[in-house]
Design a protein around this motif. Structure first.
Motif, PDB file in Angstrom:
ATOM      1  N   ASP A  69      73.407  19.364  37.418  1.00  0.00           N
ATOM      2  CA  ASP A  69      72.437  18.430  36.849  1.00  0.00           C
ATOM      3  C   ASP A  69      73.063  17.088  36.484  1.00  0.00           C
ATOM      4  O   ASP A  69      72.415  16.049  36.589  1.00  0.00           O
ATOM      5  CB  ASP A  69      71.785  19.038  35.602  1.00  0.00           C
ATOM      6  CG  ASP A  69      70.943  20.267  35.931  1.00  0.00           C
ATOM      7  OD1 ASP A  69      70.506  20.381  37.093  1.00  0.00           O
ATOM      8  OD2 ASP A  69      70.731  21.102  35.036  1.00  0.00           O
ATOM      9  N   ALA A  70      74.318  17.122  36.041  1.00  0.00           N
ATOM     10  CA  ALA A  70      74.979  15.874  35.645  1.00  0.00           C
ATOM     11  C   ALA A  70      75.144  14.938  36.832  1.00  0.00           C
ATOM     12  O   ALA A  70      75.095  13.712  36.691  1.00  0.00           O
ATOM     13  CB  ALA A  70      76.338  16.177  35.005  1.00  0.00           C
ATOM     14  N   LEU A  71      75.334  15.501  38.007  1.00  0.00           N
ATOM     15  CA  LEU A  71      75.491  14.682  39.218  1.00  0.00           C
ATOM     16  C   LEU A  71      74.147  14.136  39.681  1.00  0.00           C
ATOM     17  O   LEU A  71      74.015  12.936  39.965  1.00  0.00           O
ATOM     18  CB  LEU A  71      76.135  15.509  40.333  1.00  0.00           C
ATOM     19  CG  LEU A  71      76.338  14.779  41.656  1.00  0.00           C
ATOM     20  CD1 LEU A  71      77.543  13.844  41.572  1.00  0.00           C
ATOM     21  CD2 LEU A  71      76.522  15.760  42.809  1.00  0.00           C
ATOM     22  N   THR A  72      73.153  14.999  39.760  1.00  0.00           N
ATOM     23  CA  THR A  72      71.870  14.603  40.343  1.00  0.00           C
ATOM     24  C   THR A  72      71.078  13.656  39.445  1.00  0.00           C
ATOM     25  O   THR A  72      70.154  12.987  39.918  1.00  0.00           O
ATOM     26  CB  THR A  72      71.016  15.840  40.655  1.00  0.00           C
ATOM     27  OG1 THR A  72      70.799  16.585  39.451  1.00  0.00           O
ATOM     28  CG2 THR A  72      71.717  16.720  41.679  1.00  0.00           C
ATOM     29  N   ALA A  73      71.438  13.586  38.153  1.00  0.00           N
ATOM     30  CA  ALA A  73      70.707  12.706  37.235  1.00  0.00           C
ATOM     31  C   ALA A  73      71.591  11.584  36.694  1.00  0.00           C
ATOM     32  O   ALA A  73      71.265  10.963  35.690  1.00  0.00           O
ATOM     33  CB  ALA A  73      70.135  13.524  36.077  1.00  0.00           C
ATOM     34  N   TYR A  74      72.692  11.295  37.372  1.00  0.00           N
ATOM     35  CA  TYR A  74      73.674  10.358  36.826  1.00  0.00           C
ATOM     36  C   TYR A  74      73.149   8.913  36.797  1.00  0.00           C
ATOM     37  O   TYR A  74      72.672   8.380  37.797  1.00  0.00           O
ATOM     38  CB  TYR A  74      74.961  10.395  37.654  1.00  0.00           C
ATOM     39  CG  TYR A  74      76.050   9.514  37.081  1.00  0.00           C
ATOM     40  CD1 TYR A  74      76.870   9.979  36.065  1.00  0.00           C
ATOM     41  CD2 TYR A  74      76.244   8.213  37.547  1.00  0.00           C
ATOM     42  CE1 TYR A  74      77.870   9.176  35.535  1.00  0.00           C
ATOM     43  CE2 TYR A  74      77.232   7.414  37.017  1.00  0.00           C
ATOM     44  CZ  TYR A  74      78.039   7.895  36.011  1.00  0.00           C
ATOM     45  OH  TYR A  74      79.020   7.089  35.484  1.00  0.00           O
ATOM     46  N   VAL A  75      73.254   8.305  35.613  1.00  0.00           N
ATOM     47  CA  VAL A  75      72.913   6.893  35.426  1.00  0.00           C
ATOM     48  C   VAL A  75      74.048   6.235  34.640  1.00  0.00           C
ATOM     49  O   VAL A  75      74.452   6.734  33.581  1.00  0.00           O
ATOM     50  CB  VAL A  75      71.586   6.709  34.661  1.00  0.00           C
ATOM     51  CG1 VAL A  75      71.292   5.226  34.448  1.00  0.00           C
ATOM     52  CG2 VAL A  75      70.430   7.379  35.401  1.00  0.00           C
ATOM     53  N   LYS A 113      72.151  24.777  43.232  1.00  0.00           N
ATOM     54  CA  LYS A 113      71.883  23.812  42.175  1.00  0.00           C
ATOM     55  C   LYS A 113      71.830  24.535  40.839  1.00  0.00           C
ATOM     56  O   LYS A 113      71.337  25.658  40.746  1.00  0.00           O
ATOM     57  CB  LYS A 113      70.559  23.080  42.423  1.00  0.00           C
ATOM     58  CG  LYS A 113      70.273  21.949  41.448  1.00  0.00           C
ATOM     59  CD  LYS A 113      68.960  21.274  41.788  1.00  0.00           C
ATOM     60  CE  LYS A 113      68.708  20.067  40.875  1.00  0.00           C
ATOM     61  NZ  LYS A 113      68.698  20.401  39.447  1.00  0.00           N
ATOM     62  N   GLY A 114      72.354  23.881  39.801  1.00  0.00           N
ATOM     63  CA  GLY A 114      72.323  24.499  38.480  1.00  0.00           C
ATOM     64  C   GLY A 114      72.909  23.605  37.421  1.00  0.00           C
ATOM     65  O   GLY A 114      73.022  22.402  37.595  1.00  0.00           O
ATOM     66  N   VAL A 136      78.415  32.968  51.800  1.00  0.00           N
ATOM     67  CA  VAL A 136      79.274  31.808  52.007  1.00  0.00           C
ATOM     68  C   VAL A 136      80.728  32.218  51.850  1.00  0.00           C
ATOM     69  O   VAL A 136      81.055  33.248  51.246  1.00  0.00           O
ATOM     70  CB  VAL A 136      78.942  30.668  51.001  1.00  0.00           C
ATOM     71  CG1 VAL A 136      77.499  30.209  51.182  1.00  0.00           C
ATOM     72  CG2 VAL A 136      79.194  31.105  49.570  1.00  0.00           C
ATOM     73  N   ASP A 137      81.617  31.393  52.409  1.00  0.00           N
ATOM     74  CA  ASP A 137      83.051  31.649  52.316  1.00  0.00           C
ATOM     75  C   ASP A 137      83.670  31.021  51.069  1.00  0.00           C
ATOM     76  O   ASP A 137      84.702  31.486  50.576  1.00  0.00           O
ATOM     77  CB  ASP A 137      83.757  31.089  53.556  1.00  0.00           C
ATOM     78  CG  ASP A 137      83.261  31.752  54.837  1.00  0.00           C
ATOM     79  OD1 ASP A 137      83.098  32.986  54.843  1.00  0.00           O
ATOM     80  OD2 ASP A 137      83.015  31.030  55.819  1.00  0.00           O
ATOM     81  N   ALA A 138      83.082  29.946  50.573  1.00  0.00           N
ATOM     82  CA  ALA A 138      83.575  29.248  49.394  1.00  0.00           C
ATOM     83  C   ALA A 138      82.471  28.306  48.912  1.00  0.00           C
ATOM     84  O   ALA A 138      81.445  28.143  49.582  1.00  0.00           O
ATOM     85  CB  ALA A 138      84.854  28.467  49.703  1.00  0.00           C
ATOM     86  N   VAL A 139      82.714  27.706  47.755  1.00  0.00           N
ATOM     87  CA  VAL A 139      81.732  26.774  47.195  1.00  0.00           C
ATOM     88  C   VAL A 139      82.441  25.472  46.830  1.00  0.00           C
ATOM     89  O   VAL A 139      83.454  25.476  46.130  1.00  0.00           O
ATOM     90  CB  VAL A 139      81.033  27.349  45.948  1.00  0.00           C
ATOM     91  CG1 VAL A 139      80.098  26.316  45.333  1.00  0.00           C
ATOM     92  CG2 VAL A 139      80.252  28.604  46.321  1.00  0.00           C
ATOM     93  N   LEU A 140      81.901  24.361  47.332  1.00  0.00           N
ATOM     94  CA  LEU A 140      82.440  23.035  47.056  1.00  0.00           C
ATOM     95  C   LEU A 140      81.532  22.346  46.045  1.00  0.00           C
ATOM     96  O   LEU A 140      80.317  22.248  46.251  1.00  0.00           O
ATOM     97  CB  LEU A 140      82.513  22.226  48.345  1.00  0.00           C
ATOM     98  CG  LEU A 140      83.188  20.857  48.309  1.00  0.00           C
ATOM     99  CD1 LEU A 140      84.629  20.962  47.816  1.00  0.00           C
ATOM    100  CD2 LEU A 140      83.155  20.226  49.706  1.00  0.00           C
ATOM    101  N   ALA A 141      82.131  21.878  44.939  1.00  0.00           N
ATOM    102  CA  ALA A 141      81.339  21.309  43.853  1.00  0.00           C
ATOM    103  C   ALA A 141      81.836  19.900  43.506  1.00  0.00           C
ATOM    104  O   ALA A 141      82.900  19.746  42.911  1.00  0.00           O
ATOM    105  CB  ALA A 141      81.412  22.199  42.615  1.00  0.00           C
ATOM    106  N   PRO A 142      81.074  18.877  43.873  1.00  0.00           N
ATOM    107  CA  PRO A 142      81.450  17.512  43.461  1.00  0.00           C
ATOM    108  C   PRO A 142      80.895  17.178  42.077  1.00  0.00           C
ATOM    109  O   PRO A 142      79.759  17.521  41.752  1.00  0.00           O
ATOM    110  CB  PRO A 142      80.776  16.639  44.537  1.00  0.00           C
ATOM    111  CG  PRO A 142      79.584  17.437  44.967  1.00  0.00           C
ATOM    112  CD  PRO A 142      79.927  18.888  44.794  1.00  0.00           C
ATOM    113  N   THR A 143      81.699  16.536  41.260  1.00  0.00           N
ATOM    114  CA  THR A 143      81.230  16.019  39.975  1.00  0.00           C
ATOM    115  C   THR A 143      81.663  14.563  39.868  1.00  0.00           C
ATOM    116  O   THR A 143      82.704  14.173  40.414  1.00  0.00           O
ATOM    117  CB  THR A 143      81.796  16.806  38.780  1.00  0.00           C
ATOM    118  OG1 THR A 143      83.233  16.788  38.827  1.00  0.00           O
ATOM    119  CG2 THR A 143      81.313  18.245  38.793  1.00  0.00           C
ATOM    120  N   ILE A 144      80.871  13.767  39.178  1.00  0.00           N
ATOM    121  CA  ILE A 144      81.231  12.363  39.005  1.00  0.00           C
ATOM    122  C   ILE A 144      81.943  12.200  37.673  1.00  0.00           C
ATOM    123  O   ILE A 144      81.472  12.661  36.628  1.00  0.00           O
ATOM    124  CB  ILE A 144      79.987  11.449  39.112  1.00  0.00           C
ATOM    125  CG1 ILE A 144      80.401   9.982  39.095  1.00  0.00           C
ATOM    126  CG2 ILE A 144      78.953  11.771  38.049  1.00  0.00           C
ATOM    127  CD1 ILE A 144      79.285   9.035  39.520  1.00  0.00           C
TER     128      ILE A 144
END
Length: 240
Positions: A69-75, A113-114, A136-144
């Motif tokens: 949520d922090a990524l998708t709503a970043y301002v 998403k979470g 899936v084989d792994a999970v990639l998580a980008p954060t700003i």
């Protein structure tokens, strides 16, 4: 700029009298204040962009990608002294940019998403992964982590500049951290290429778009060489 009820030029005729000087000074001060407020208007930018699909060979893995949520709503909101408030709404554009890049990078992609990641070793995507039933084989998580910008009035130059710093984390499906690294994006826009109307909003928006594209390009081309990622891929029989 005229001030309602007064004309600075007209008051100049009366400037020889005490009353005229007082009125002239008040009107001139009002004009200066209006000019200062005009300079301090800041900018409000909502970034809306995507990126071309990078020309890379898809890595033969099934990758989950986790957008919190922090990524998708970043301002980003920042007060620049003497220049007003600057607001850059980046959240809406990051997901389509990352999705386009990940779709090109990996053979198969599942979006998750979470809630926000709490720390480097936390894996709140586990609930989302379990409920999705995705294989899936792994999970990639980008954060700003950080966003910065500079305007010509600050640098005494011609460019609006934007820097975006992401933290990329690659997790095993049990929540173990495989690798984490910084991803940087930089973009700039020349103020000379914009008219007097909407200059700040348009130029700052374009600089942000170039920063997003820069980050996307680095991610797509250098992902297989990142420490931890490279070893993980080799363990799966995938060379860099």
């Amino acid at each position: 700029m005229p001030v309602s009820g007064f004309s600075v030029a007209g008051l100049a005729v009366l400037s020889g009298s005490r009353v005229g000087r007082a009125l002239y000074g008040a009107a001139a001060g009002a004009v200066l204040l209006v000019a200062m407020l005009g300079c301090a208007r800041g900018a409000s930018v909502t970034v809306n962009t995507t990126v071309p699909s990078p020309l890379v060979n898809p890595i033969p893995v099934k990758m989950g990608v986790y957008f919190d949520d922090a990524l998708t709503a970043y301002v980003h909101v920042e007060e620049v002294p003497d220049h007003g408030e600057y607001r850059i709404d980046l959240g809406a554009s990051q997901v389509p940019v990352f999705e386009r890049v990940f779709d090109a990078m990996f053979q198969d992609v599942t979006r998750l998403k979470g809630k926000a990641l709490e720390n480097e070793n936390a894996a709140p995507f586990l609930d989302a992964l379990q409920s999705s039933g995705a294989n899936v084989d792994a999970v990639l998580a980008p954060t700003i982590e950080e966003m910065q910008f500079a305007i010509p009035a600050q640098t005494k130059g011609d460019f609006y500049e934007v820097w975006i710093k992401y933290r990329m984390k690659l997790f095993a499906t049990d929540g173990t951290l495989i690798a984490d690294w910084d991803l940087l994006g930089y973009g700039k826009a020349n103020s000379d290429n914009y008219g007097s109307v909407g200059t700040q909003d348009d130029a700052l928006g374009d600089a942000t778009i170039w920063a997003l594209r820069d980050a996307a390009a680095f991610l797509s081309f250098y992902f297989p060489t990142v420490d931890g990622v490279r070893e993980w891929l080799e363990g799966r029989g995938v060379g860099a």
